[in-house]
Design a protein around this motif. Sequence first.
Motif, PDB file in Angstrom:
ATOM      1  N   THR A  40       0.708  -1.097   0.167  1.00  0.00           N
ATOM      2  CA  THR A  40      -0.058   0.016  -0.076  1.00  0.00           C
ATOM      3  C   THR A  40       0.921   1.242   0.006  1.00  0.00           C
ATOM      4  OG1 THR A  40      -0.299  -0.247   2.539  1.00  0.00           O
ATOM      5  CG2 THR A  40      -1.902  -1.064   0.971  1.00  0.00           C
ATOM      6  N   VAL A  41       2.046   1.073   0.453  1.00  0.00           N
ATOM      7  CA  VAL A  41       2.806   2.450   0.420  1.00  0.00           C
ATOM      8  C   VAL A  41       4.235   1.925  -0.393  1.00  0.00           C
ATOM      9  CG1 VAL A  41       3.694   4.237   1.956  1.00  0.00           C
ATOM     10  CG2 VAL A  41       2.183   2.827   2.755  1.00  0.00           C
ATOM     11  N   PRO A  42       4.152   2.056  -1.646  1.00  0.00           N
ATOM     12  CA  PRO A  42       5.219   1.479  -2.336  1.00  0.00           C
ATOM     13  C   PRO A  42       6.476   2.622  -2.484  1.00  0.00           C
ATOM     14  CG  PRO A  42       3.411   2.283  -3.864  1.00  0.00           C
ATOM     15  CD  PRO A  42       3.007   2.294  -2.279  1.00  0.00           C
ATOM     16  N   ASP A  43       6.132   3.879  -2.206  1.00  0.00           N
ATOM     17  CA  ASP A  43       7.355   4.757  -2.252  1.00  0.00           C
ATOM     18  C   ASP A  43       7.818   5.164  -0.767  1.00  0.00           C
ATOM     19  OD1 ASP A  43       4.844   5.864  -1.413  1.00  0.00           O
ATOM     20  OD2 ASP A  43       4.951   7.876  -2.222  1.00  0.00           O
ATOM     21  N   MET A  44       7.901   4.008   0.113  1.00  0.00           N
ATOM     22  CA  MET A  44       8.353   4.286   1.399  1.00  0.00           C
ATOM     23  C   MET A  44       9.330   3.232   1.477  1.00  0.00           C
ATOM     24  SD  MET A  44       6.853   5.329   5.042  1.00  0.00           S
ATOM     25  CE  MET A  44       5.777   3.554   5.168  1.00  0.00           C
ATOM     26  N   GLU A  45      10.619   3.521   1.680  1.00  0.00           N
ATOM     27  CA  GLU A  45      11.661   2.358   1.624  1.00  0.00           C
ATOM     28  C   GLU A  45      11.485   1.485   2.873  1.00  0.00           C
ATOM     29  OE1 GLU A  45      15.546   3.991   1.745  1.00  0.00           O
ATOM     30  OE2 GLU A  45      16.370   2.003   1.860  1.00  0.00           O
ATOM     31  N   LEU A  46      11.501   0.234   2.650  1.00  0.00           N
ATOM     32  CA  LEU A  46      11.571  -0.707   3.979  1.00  0.00           C
ATOM     33  C   LEU A  46      12.616  -1.595   3.859  1.00  0.00           C
ATOM     34  CD1 LEU A  46       7.923  -2.208   3.262  1.00  0.00           C
ATOM     35  CD2 LEU A  46       8.292  -0.229   4.589  1.00  0.00           C
ATOM     36  N   THR A  47      12.866  -2.195   5.042  1.00  0.00           N
ATOM     37  CA  THR A  47      14.159  -3.044   4.971  1.00  0.00           C
ATOM     38  C   THR A  47      13.761  -4.535   4.419  1.00  0.00           C
ATOM     39  OG1 THR A  47      13.516  -4.251   7.143  1.00  0.00           O
ATOM     40  CG2 THR A  47      14.865  -2.152   7.188  1.00  0.00           C
TER      41      THR A  47
END
Length: 108
Positions: free
Chosen positions: A44-51
């Motif tokens: 749902t939040v593809p533009d937020m970087e995740l580990t």
Amino acid sequence: MELGEPDESGRRRPIPIKGSEFVLDVDVVIMAIGTGSNPLLLSTVPDMELTKKGYIVANEETGETTKKGVFAGGDIVTGAATVILAMGAGKKAARAINDYLMNGESGN
Ligand SMILES: Cc1cc2nc3c(=O)[nH]c(=O)nc-3n(C[C@H](O)[C@H](O)[C@H](O)COP(=O)(O)OP(=O)(O)OC[C@H]3O[C@@H](n4cnc5c(N)ncnc54)[C@H](O)[C@@H]3O)c2cc1C
């Protein structure tokens, strides 16, 4: 289950006790185990970087994420940790959010 002997790392792991299983008659089972992040974040939040493990990448001092105006802290950033760490992250993020709202940037 019972704890086995320590392995080479010193950690004792649970091992099944033979014959200790039993059956419960239930209507519904709600699985509530594990401390992983919700996979919805990824979709749902593809533009937020995740580990790699799906936790949010955030600035340790401000809680800023890679998505402008979004701050994060606590277990969703560190993985399973403690209340005191989550509270500390919340205080830092609150300060940074205030700066962001007042000046349009978090001061870092
Ligand atoms: C069984 C267990 C025992 C623990 N014991 C201890 C202990 O003794 N001491 C200690 O220091 N720590 C302990 N912890 C760890 C501690 O609970 C966590 O580190 C701490 O709660 C993390 O706080 P948080 O605010 O980051 O996340 P959380 O406390 O998990 O808060 C996240 C909140 O976000 C809400 N949420 C999730 N998704 C959404 C959504 N889409 N929309 C709106 N809200 C949402 C959740 O309902 C939840 O209320 C324990 C954890 C567990 C699971």
